[in-house]
Design a protein around this motif. Structure first.
Motif, PDB file in Angstrom:
ATOM      1  N   THR A  24      24.151 112.456  45.630  1.00 48.06           N
ATOM      2  CA  THR A  24      23.560 111.553  45.223  1.00 48.06           C
ATOM      3  C   THR A  24      24.508 110.184  44.446  1.00 48.06           C
ATOM      4  OG1 THR A  24      22.974 112.233  42.281  1.00 48.06           O
ATOM      5  CG2 THR A  24      21.285 111.698  44.070  1.00 48.06           C
ATOM      6  N   ARG A  25      25.557 110.735  43.584  1.00 51.41           N
ATOM      7  CA  ARG A  25      26.996 110.163  43.377  1.00 51.41           C
ATOM      8  C   ARG A  25      27.842 109.317  44.288  1.00 51.41           C
ATOM      9  NH1 ARG A  25      27.214 110.255  37.546  1.00 51.41           N
ATOM     10  NH2 ARG A  25      28.652 108.696  38.344  1.00 51.41           N
ATOM     11  N   ARG A  26      28.472 108.017  44.312  1.00 51.72           N
ATOM     12  CA  ARG A  26      29.056 107.456  45.080  1.00 51.72           C
ATOM     13  C   ARG A  26      31.044 107.574  44.987  1.00 51.72           C
ATOM     14  NH1 ARG A  26      26.354 102.237  47.050  1.00 51.72           N
ATOM     15  NH2 ARG A  26      28.692 101.950  46.653  1.00 51.72           N
ATOM     16  N   ASN A  27      31.411 107.615  43.333  1.00 56.71           N
ATOM     17  CA  ASN A  27      32.536 108.060  43.405  1.00 56.71           C
ATOM     18  C   ASN A  27      33.177 109.269  43.824  1.00 56.71           C
ATOM     19  OD1 ASN A  27      34.955 107.509  41.809  1.00 56.71           O
ATOM     20  ND2 ASN A  27      33.375 107.161  39.973  1.00 56.71           N
ATOM     21  N   ASP A  91      34.775 103.811  46.119  1.00 51.27           N
ATOM     22  CA  ASP A  91      32.858 104.566  46.729  1.00 51.27           C
ATOM     23  C   ASP A  91      33.038 104.728  48.307  1.00 51.27           C
ATOM     24  OD1 ASP A  91      30.690 104.325  47.056  1.00 51.27           O
ATOM     25  OD2 ASP A  91      30.536 102.035  47.161  1.00 51.27           O
ATOM     26  N   ASP A  93      31.164 105.362  50.270  1.00 48.01           N
ATOM     27  CA  ASP A  93      30.474 104.786  51.430  1.00 48.01           C
ATOM     28  C   ASP A  93      31.380 103.183  51.772  1.00 48.01           C
ATOM     29  OD1 ASP A  93      26.574 104.430  49.414  1.00 48.01           O
ATOM     30  OD2 ASP A  93      28.127 106.210  51.174  1.00 48.01           O
TER      31      ASP A  93
ATOM     32  N   THR B  81      29.772 103.638  37.819  1.00 46.26           N
ATOM     33  CA  THR B  81      29.267 103.187  39.297  1.00 46.26           C
ATOM     34  C   THR B  81      28.752 102.672  39.985  1.00 46.26           C
ATOM     35  OG1 THR B  81      27.899 104.976  38.151  1.00 46.26           O
ATOM     36  CG2 THR B  81      26.930 104.500  40.258  1.00 46.26           C
ATOM     37  N   GLY B  85      24.320 100.681  44.017  1.00 45.18           N
ATOM     38  CA  GLY B  85      25.224 102.454  44.277  1.00 45.18           C
ATOM     39  C   GLY B  85      24.336 103.307  42.566  1.00 45.18           C
TER      40      GLY B  85
END
Lengths: 100, 167
Positions: A24-27, A91, A93, B81, B85
């Motif tokens: 779930t995390r993007r970092n 990120d 993504d 964050t 996102g």
């Protein structure tokens, strides 16, 4: 003496938390930390079984898991440094091109 | 009494792990992970693995996480964050799926859930002292031991080559 099952359930809970974190995390650094959390959950399961079966081999395994995790952390963090230098972002993504 | 200690360390480690996942700032996640590793070292002590517990504190919490904090400070100390996102639209599914994963993992070991075979004090050959670990590490597992030394060397060289500036 706390039964082995308690340690296994705790290991499963920590592993599941780590999986949720990675997905779930993007970092990218936070994802990496959740991977380390998963590795620690597996270490706990190894040690619980080592005591349950009365063998020292589980602790040897944990020794090697920690060594490999340290090596992997070093290389992974170097890659993260290079990634942030090239793309100026952490990120995952945004890192969707093979180029560069 | 042992149950009290176990539940205390277990609660701290689970709470710290949840904090790692849900924190906004990366540095706070790293600190929460250090707390989690400390609580797990306490659990390792309770499992009779004294050496592994100390190695956990020294290597994992003391070296690897410090490396993480270094890199976080080097790359982006204010990392958060990213907008758009945040966990909002995914976390609703993550919690029931995580619960299902826990049940799935527990079902893999049905024999252990009710057994009491592990409820014994560690006997001399299996106690997690340095001597017992070394005896096994340098006889039965000496080849993986030597291979990991090469692995560490490769990791060091790889990290140095990768992070070097190309100018």
């Amino acid at each position: 003496m706390v039964p082995t099952a308690h340690y296994l359930v705790l290991s499963a809970i920590l592993f599941a938390i780590g999986v949720v974190g990675v997905l779930t995390r993007r970092n990218v650094i936070t994802m990496f930390m959740c991977i380390e959390l998963m590795l620690n959950a597996v270490n706990l399961a190894f040690l619980a079984f080592s005591r349950h079966l009365g063998q020292i081999d589980g602790q040897i395994f944990v020794f090697f898991v920690m060594t490999v995790a340290a090596a992997e952390a070093a290389v992974g963090l170097a890659l993260i440094v290079v990634l942030s230098r090239q793309k100026q972002t952490l990120d995952v993504d945004q890192v969707n091109e093979m180029k560069g | 009494m042992e149950y009290v200690v176990f539940y205390l360390f277990a609660a701290v480690s689970v709470a710290a792990a949840v904090l790692v996942v849900i924190q906004k700032k990366t540095v706070y996640s790293a600190l929460a992970l250090i707390v989690c590793f400390g609580a797990m070292a306490g659990l390792f002590f309770q499992l009779g693995s004294q050496f592994i517990a100390m190695i956990q504190v020294i290597v994992y919490a003391g070296a690897i996480m410090v490396l993480f904090v270094f890199v976080i400070m080097l790359v982006d100390p204010e990392a958060e964050t990213y907008p758009g996102g945040s966990l909002r639209h995914i976390s609703y599914w993550a919690i029931p799926l995580a619960v299902m994963l826990v049940f799935l993992l527990i079902q893999a070991f049905p024999d252990f859930l009710g057994s009491t075979a592990g409820n014994r004090a560690p006997s001399a050959p299996t106690e997690g002292t340095v001597e017992n670990l070394a005896r096994s590490l340098f006889t039965t597992y000496v080849i993986p031991f030597e291979v990991t030394s090469i692995l560490i060397l490769v990791a060091i060289l790889g990290a140095m080559v990768l992070a070097r500036r190309s100018d």
